[in-house]
Design a protein around this motif. Structure first.
Motif, PDB file in Angstrom:
ATOM      1  N   SER A 159       0.825  -1.200   0.000  1.00 19.55           N
ATOM      2  CA  SER A 159       0.000   0.000   0.000  1.00 19.55           C
ATOM      3  C   SER A 159       0.864   1.257   0.000  1.00 19.55           C
ATOM      4  N   SER A 209      -4.876   0.969   2.907  1.00 15.17           N
ATOM      5  CA  SER A 209      -4.597  -0.274   3.623  1.00 15.17           C
ATOM      6  C   SER A 209      -5.653  -1.302   3.230  1.00 15.17           C
ATOM      7  N   LYS A 210      -5.191  -2.399   2.693  1.00 15.70           N
ATOM      8  CA  LYS A 210      -6.129  -3.444   2.289  1.00 15.70           C
ATOM      9  C   LYS A 210      -6.995  -3.865   3.480  1.00 15.70           C
ATOM     10  N   THR A 211      -6.328  -4.112   4.600  1.00 14.91           N
ATOM     11  CA  THR A 211      -7.045  -4.627   5.772  1.00 14.91           C
ATOM     12  C   THR A 211      -7.598  -3.524   6.678  1.00 14.91           C
ATOM     13  N   THR A 214      -3.473  -2.556   9.745  1.00 13.61           N
ATOM     14  CA  THR A 214      -2.013  -2.590   9.863  1.00 13.61           C
ATOM     15  C   THR A 214      -1.525  -1.536  10.868  1.00 13.61           C
TER      16      THR A 214
HETATM   17  O1  F6P Z   1       3.118  -7.185   6.382  1.00 16.06           O
HETATM   18  C1  F6P Z   1       2.971  -7.546   5.064  1.00 16.06           C
HETATM   19  C2  F6P Z   1       1.723  -7.000   4.451  1.00 16.06           C
HETATM   20  O2  F6P Z   1       0.642  -7.787   4.794  1.00 16.06           O
HETATM   21  C3  F6P Z   1       1.882  -6.881   2.954  1.00 16.06           C
HETATM   22  O3  F6P Z   1       1.638  -8.044   2.290  1.00 16.06           O
HETATM   23  C4  F6P Z   1       0.968  -5.765   2.637  1.00 16.06           C
HETATM   24  O4  F6P Z   1       1.263  -5.211   1.385  1.00 16.06           O
HETATM   25  C5  F6P Z   1       1.260  -4.828   3.776  1.00 16.06           C
HETATM   26  O5  F6P Z   1       1.447  -5.672   4.885  1.00 16.06           O
HETATM   27  C6  F6P Z   1       0.218  -3.788   4.069  1.00 16.06           C
HETATM   28  O6  F6P Z   1      -1.025  -4.338   4.352  1.00 16.06           O
HETATM   29  P1  F6P Z   1      -2.332  -3.464   4.328  1.00 16.06           P
HETATM   30  O7  F6P Z   1      -2.518  -2.933   2.946  1.00 16.06           O
HETATM   31  O8  F6P Z   1      -3.436  -4.380   4.739  1.00 16.06           O
HETATM   32  O9  F6P Z   1      -2.162  -2.330   5.305  1.00 16.06           O
END
Ligand code: F6P
Length: 559
Positions: A159, A209-211, A214
């Motif tokens: 990201s 952030s995908k999730t 983070t």
């Molecule tokens: O810690 C590794 C990771 O999961 C990567 O694969 C990903 O690109 C990064 O963290 C950020 O994750 P997110 O986009 O969910 O914040």
């Protein structure tokens, strides 16, 4: 249907490659080129605006034929089909890896769980386009009515690395009226320095952030929200005009206080390190504009089609992937140097580090068996010519074998006097020197004193690829990134590993979450780590307490 495949080292092609490697010892690159004067034109491939010269690899036609056979015996064709069909090829996470759908034209169909995802991809692209046009034109105003002049992407890993790399690579095409900054590190210095000279009234944050869980990103996003609200008089309503989110997690985005109408979505079938052409590329689109962004997508798409359709023997990503397997597993190379002779690509090696090493840094096969061969090599690099005056010495004369990927462009985006001729002369010279070196006889013939001869000998026989394109355009960047994505996939298929999971990043994250409260506790915590970790924690806490005693908060504020 799943095809049963023998363990890699039991495959006939693998065994034949081992035998081929023993014969190759007697055939250095000098000899291969003398024996075949057309080699440098023959062992090349051209596709979608990229030219790959792989003639300076330590291979013969037989090696190539066996590598292609290895790909067939590993069912590469079936695995490519599975990826493009949206099968759940990321087995350990039970997910598709369908980044190719991100660059599909509207008329295409890519199916995940029975649904064609292409209309959803285009709906997000349209939303990104509207938003980008509004910000770039000044129609989108900040809370106090000022236009946006600074954009900060907050994200980490996939990201962050894709957005930074693409912004730097395509800066030539960017709107210079807006400053683009990228905050990734949880080290507060990153945020403090990025915002140092900025006016909150003119700043837009993209929380990527995908999730949306983070730790680094959420910590930075919270600090950004405080900075913004404090800087604009304390009204939390300001957040709506200064924060947008890019994520798959709408619930968490809302909980953070960002209106879901200002959220740009993507999906679990897009891996973080394969996401720079999804909504994660919002900062890229803001910088270069929607038209250029669509050109970049076209570059990705053309490479996807080449990868899907070209015969293995002339398939650029497959050849690059197979050569990497050869260098890694048979020649024993442990790293790959990526050396762009293009200043705009200065962040490309860093971007490739996540793409390659998070994908193929695995030690077990799909079925959980420990591999008995090497998997992903270490990727690293710097732009040329700077690296020449730093680490190239070791590549030329050190004891390790370091295959190099040189990347160069026929035309500069910033032509200036003789600069580009000199730059390109250097990239060609480096590949030539690495391959052919300089023999003791040649060194002696220059009148070198005998004692110095061994020091001045270049063994040569060091492999490299040269990738050339006309100039660095958004489309070429898209093709270049897709080239590496599919090369990584090819390698993962040969090694029979899951290139789309990343369990190796988890343990450190979990341990850090446990240590944070131990560092922050007001009373001395009971520590149950190993003696080293316990001592480090105690040392940090003692240092902090001593510091706090010397600089009580009130005093610090006055200072
Ligand atoms: O810690 C590794 C990771 O999961 C990567 O694969 C990903 O690109 C990064 O963290 C950020 O994750 P997110 O986009 O969910 O914040």
């Amino acid at each position: 249907m799943k095809k049963t495949i023998k363990p890699l080292t039991q495959l006939p092609a693998w065994k034949a490659l081992a035998a081929n490697h023993r014969q190759m010892e007697k055939r250095p690159l000098r000899k291969l080129f003398t024996d075949d004067p057309k080699r440098g034109e023959r062992l090349t491939v051209e596709a979608v605006g990229l030219y790959l010269d792989y003639s300076k690899n330590r291979i013969t036609d037989k090696t190539l034929q066996l590598l292609v056979q290895l790909a067939r015996e590993s069912n590469l064709g079936g695995r490519i089909d599975a990826m493009f069909h949206g099968d759940k090829i990321n087995l350990t996470e039970n997910r598709a890896a369908l980044h190719v759908a991100l660059r599909a034209p509207k008329s295409d169909m890519f199916i995940v769980d029975g649904e064609n995802v292409v209309p959803r991809v285009h709906a997000v692209l349209e939303k990104m386009t509207t938003f980008s046009n509004e910000v770039r034109s000044g129609k989108w105003k900040g809370y106090t009515g000022k236009r946006i002049t600074s954009v900060i992407n907050i994200g980490i890993g996939g990201s962050d690395l894709g957005p930074v790399m693409a912004y730097e690579a395509l800066k030539h095409y960017s709107d210079r009226g807006i400053t683009f900054l990228f905050v990734s590190n949880v080290d507060g210095t990153d945020f403090a320095e990025a915002t140092h000279d900025l006016d909150p009234a003119e700043t837009l944050f993209i929380v990527s952030s995908k999730t949306f869980t983070t730790l680094e990103t959420m910590t930075n996003a919270e600090s950004a929200r405080d900075w913004l609200v404090n800087g604009l008089g304390g009204d939390r309503k300001a957040v709506a005009r200064h924060f947008v989110a890019v994520s798959t997690n709408e619930t968490r985005v809302s909980a953070f206080g960002i209106d879901p109408t200002n959220m740009f979505g993507f999906w679990d079938w897009v891996g973080g390190r394969y996401s720079m052409d999804s909504a994660i590329g919002l900062s890229t689109m803001l910088a270069i504009g929607p038209e250029h962004f669509h050109e970049m997508l076209k570059g990705f798409r053309e490479m996807d089609e080449h990868f899907r359709n070209a015969p293995f023997e002339v398939n650029m990503p497959i050849l690059m992937g197979l050569l990497s397997v050869w260098n890694n597993d048979f020649l024993g190379a442990q790293t790959v140097a990526v050396l762009p002779y293009e200043q705009y690509l200065k962040r490309f090696p860093a971007y490739l580090q996540q793409l390659t090493m998070e994908s193929n840094g695995k030690h077990v096969t799909f079925d959980g068996r420990e591999v008995d061969y090497q998997t992903g090599p270490v990727y690293w690099g710097e732009p040329g010519t700077n690296g020449q005056h730093s680490f190239y010495q070791l590549i030329h004369q050190g004891t390790r074998l370091i295959p190099c990927d040189f990347i160069a462009f026929a035309h500069s985006l910033t032509p200036m006097g003789r600069h580009h001729d000199i730059l390109l002369a250097n990239v060609f010279a480096q590949a030539e020197a690495l391959a052919f070196g300089k023999t003791p006889a040649e060194v002696k013939a220059e009148g070198t004193p005998t004692a110095l001869v061994p020091h001045k000998v270049f063994e040569g026989n060091r492999p490299s690829n040269v990738i050339m394109a006309d100039r660095l355009t958004p489309k070429v960047l898209g093709s270049l990134v897709a080239l590496y994505e599919h090369s990584v996939f090819t390698q993962g298929v040969i090694w029979n590993i899951d290139s789309f999971d990343q369990w190796g990043v988890e343990l450190g994250k979990v341990l850090a979450q446990k240590i944070v409260p131990e560092l922050e506790a007001s009373t001395t915590p009971t520590l149950a780590h190993d003696s080293s970790t316990n001592a480090l924690i105690r040392r940090y806490r003692n240092g902090n307490k001593a510091h706090a005693a010397r600089h009580p908060p009130t005093k610090r504020r006055q200072g």
